[in-house]
Design a protein around this motif. Structure first.
Motif, mmCIF file in Angstrom:
data_model
loop_
_atom_site.group_PDB
_atom_site.id
_atom_site.type_symbol
_atom_site.label_atom_id
_atom_site.label_comp_id
_atom_site.label_asym_id
_atom_site.label_seq_id
_atom_site.Cartn_x
_atom_site.Cartn_y
_atom_site.Cartn_z
ATOM 1 N N LEU A 41 0.835 -1.206 0.000
ATOM 2 C CA LEU A 41 0.000 0.000 0.000
ATOM 3 C C LEU A 41 0.868 1.253 0.000
ATOM 4 O O LEU A 41 0.640 2.173 -0.781
ATOM 5 C CB LEU A 41 -0.933 0.008 1.211
ATOM 6 C CG LEU A 41 -1.742 1.287 1.429
ATOM 7 C CD1 LEU A 41 -2.638 1.587 0.244
ATOM 8 C CD2 LEU A 41 -2.541 1.191 2.706
ATOM 9 N N LEU A 42 1.878 1.269 0.845
ATOM 10 C CA LEU A 42 2.761 2.434 0.898
ATOM 11 C C LEU A 42 3.514 2.629 -0.403
ATOM 12 O O LEU A 42 3.680 3.760 -0.872
ATOM 13 C CB LEU A 42 3.735 2.307 2.065
ATOM 14 C CG LEU A 42 3.122 2.493 3.443
ATOM 15 C CD1 LEU A 42 4.128 2.134 4.521
ATOM 16 C CD2 LEU A 42 2.624 3.915 3.619
ATOM 17 N N LYS A 43 3.961 1.534 -1.016
ATOM 18 C CA LYS A 43 4.666 1.647 -2.292
ATOM 19 C C LYS A 43 3.729 2.182 -3.377
ATOM 20 O O LYS A 43 4.123 3.027 -4.182
ATOM 21 C CB LYS A 43 5.248 0.292 -2.700
ATOM 22 C CG LYS A 43 6.024 0.309 -3.987
ATOM 23 C CD LYS A 43 7.232 1.220 -3.910
ATOM 24 C CE LYS A 43 8.012 1.172 -5.205
ATOM 25 N NZ LYS A 43 9.123 2.112 -5.210
ATOM 26 N N ALA A 44 2.499 1.710 -3.400
ATOM 27 C CA ALA A 44 1.525 2.183 -4.392
ATOM 28 C C ALA A 44 1.240 3.670 -4.187
ATOM 29 O O ALA A 44 1.181 4.432 -5.149
ATOM 30 C CB ALA A 44 0.230 1.379 -4.295
ATOM 31 N N MET A 45 1.091 4.085 -2.939
ATOM 32 C CA MET A 45 0.826 5.488 -2.655
ATOM 33 C C MET A 45 2.032 6.360 -3.012
ATOM 34 O O MET A 45 1.882 7.460 -3.525
ATOM 35 C CB MET A 45 0.455 5.658 -1.183
ATOM 36 C CG MET A 45 -0.874 5.044 -0.824
ATOM 37 S SD MET A 45 -1.239 5.132 0.935
ATOM 38 C CE MET A 45 -1.727 6.843 1.057
ATOM 39 N N HIS A 46 3.225 5.849 -2.750
ATOM 40 C CA HIS A 46 4.444 6.591 -3.085
ATOM 41 C C HIS A 46 4.575 6.735 -4.601
ATOM 42 O O HIS A 46 4.916 7.810 -5.101
ATOM 43 C CB HIS A 46 5.658 5.876 -2.502
ATOM 44 C CG HIS A 46 6.945 6.585 -2.730
ATOM 45 N ND1 HIS A 46 7.774 6.274 -3.770
ATOM 46 C CD2 HIS A 46 7.537 7.591 -2.050
ATOM 47 C CE1 HIS A 46 8.833 7.061 -3.720
ATOM 48 N NE2 HIS A 46 8.716 7.870 -2.687
ATOM 49 N N ASP A 49 2.228 9.372 -5.891
ATOM 50 C CA ASP A 49 2.353 10.687 -5.245
ATOM 51 C C ASP A 49 1.060 11.073 -4.538
ATOM 52 O O ASP A 49 0.559 12.198 -4.663
ATOM 53 C CB ASP A 49 2.755 11.777 -6.249
ATOM 54 C CG ASP A 49 4.171 11.592 -6.747
ATOM 55 O OD1 ASP A 49 5.015 11.107 -5.970
ATOM 56 O OD2 ASP A 49 4.426 11.926 -7.909
ATOM 57 N N ASP A 50 0.503 10.133 -3.797
ATOM 58 C CA ASP A 50 -0.744 10.349 -3.062
ATOM 59 C C ASP A 50 -0.514 11.350 -1.933
ATOM 60 O O ASP A 50 0.472 11.268 -1.206
ATOM 61 C CB ASP A 50 -1.219 9.009 -2.494
ATOM 62 C CG ASP A 50 -2.636 9.037 -1.991
ATOM 63 O OD1 ASP A 50 -3.039 10.067 -1.410
ATOM 64 O OD2 ASP A 50 -3.336 8.032 -2.159
ATOM 65 N N GLN A 56 -0.374 7.877 6.028
ATOM 66 C CA GLN A 56 -0.410 6.418 5.975
ATOM 67 C C GLN A 56 0.943 5.832 6.372
ATOM 68 O O GLN A 56 1.008 4.783 7.000
ATOM 69 C CB GLN A 56 -0.805 5.939 4.578
ATOM 70 C CG GLN A 56 -0.998 4.440 4.472
ATOM 71 C CD GLN A 56 -2.157 3.929 5.310
ATOM 72 O OE1 GLN A 56 -3.205 4.547 5.361
ATOM 73 N NE2 GLN A 56 -1.972 2.804 5.960
ATOM 74 N N LEU A 57 2.021 6.500 6.018
ATOM 75 C CA LEU A 57 3.360 6.027 6.376
ATOM 76 C C LEU A 57 3.527 5.963 7.882
ATOM 77 O O LEU A 57 4.016 4.965 8.414
ATOM 78 C CB LEU A 57 4.428 6.930 5.760
ATOM 79 C CG LEU A 57 5.878 6.609 6.101
ATOM 80 C CD1 LEU A 57 6.258 5.217 5.599
ATOM 81 C CD2 LEU A 57 6.805 7.656 5.508
ATOM 82 N N SER A 58 3.098 6.998 8.585
ATOM 83 C CA SER A 58 3.228 6.976 10.040
ATOM 84 C C SER A 58 2.352 5.899 10.669
ATOM 85 O O SER A 58 2.728 5.297 11.677
ATOM 86 C CB SER A 58 2.904 8.347 10.626
ATOM 87 O OG SER A 58 1.575 8.700 10.363
ATOM 88 N N HIS A 59 1.212 5.625 10.079
ATOM 89 C CA HIS A 59 0.322 4.574 10.590
ATOM 90 C C HIS A 59 0.874 3.182 10.283
ATOM 91 O O HIS A 59 0.935 2.314 11.151
ATOM 92 C CB HIS A 59 -1.075 4.743 9.987
ATOM 93 C CG HIS A 59 -2.019 3.644 10.339
ATOM 94 N ND1 HIS A 59 -2.584 3.521 11.578
ATOM 95 C CD2 HIS A 59 -2.477 2.609 9.607
ATOM 96 C CE1 HIS A 59 -3.354 2.447 11.601
ATOM 97 N NE2 HIS A 59 -3.316 1.883 10.405
ATOM 98 N N SER A 60 1.289 2.969 9.041
ATOM 99 C CA SER A 60 1.728 1.637 8.624
ATOM 100 C C SER A 60 3.109 1.278 9.152
ATOM 101 O O SER A 60 3.422 0.094 9.317
ATOM 102 C CB SER A 60 1.739 1.529 7.097
ATOM 103 O OG SER A 60 0.429 1.531 6.597
#
Length: 84
Positions: A41-46, A49-50, A56-60
């Motif tokens: 999920l983090l890679k997809a968002m990165h 450029d979400d 989400q990074l701090s949560h995940s």
């Protein structure tokens, strides 16, 4: 998301984009302690450029066991080519 597609994204993370992030959000909601789902999920968002990526990074990051692997996945550091 079917198992084959999930495995394909694990191997080819460059295929992840904003469309996949919505599907992966559903996977993370169903399986909140699945480390790979959070990482994908983090890679997809990165990649997309979400704008909600930092949140989400701090949560995940709390759910991922190996933050070094997360950092390398997001920043695409190839450990074999790094000179020590």
């Amino acid at each position: 998301m079917d198992k084959g597609l999930y495995m394909r994204y694990m191997i080819h993370t460059e295929l992840l984009s904003g469309d996949e992030s919505e599907v992966l959000r559903g996977v993370v909601e169903c399986y909140p302690y699945c480390h790979t789902a959070h990482m994908l999920l983090l890679k997809a968002m990165h990649n997309a450029d979400d704008f909600s990526y930092p949140s989400q990074l701090s949560h995940s990051a709390l759910k991922v066991a190996d933050r070094t692997a997360l950092f390398e996945l997001i920043n695409r550091i190839d450990v074999q080519n790094v000179a020590y």
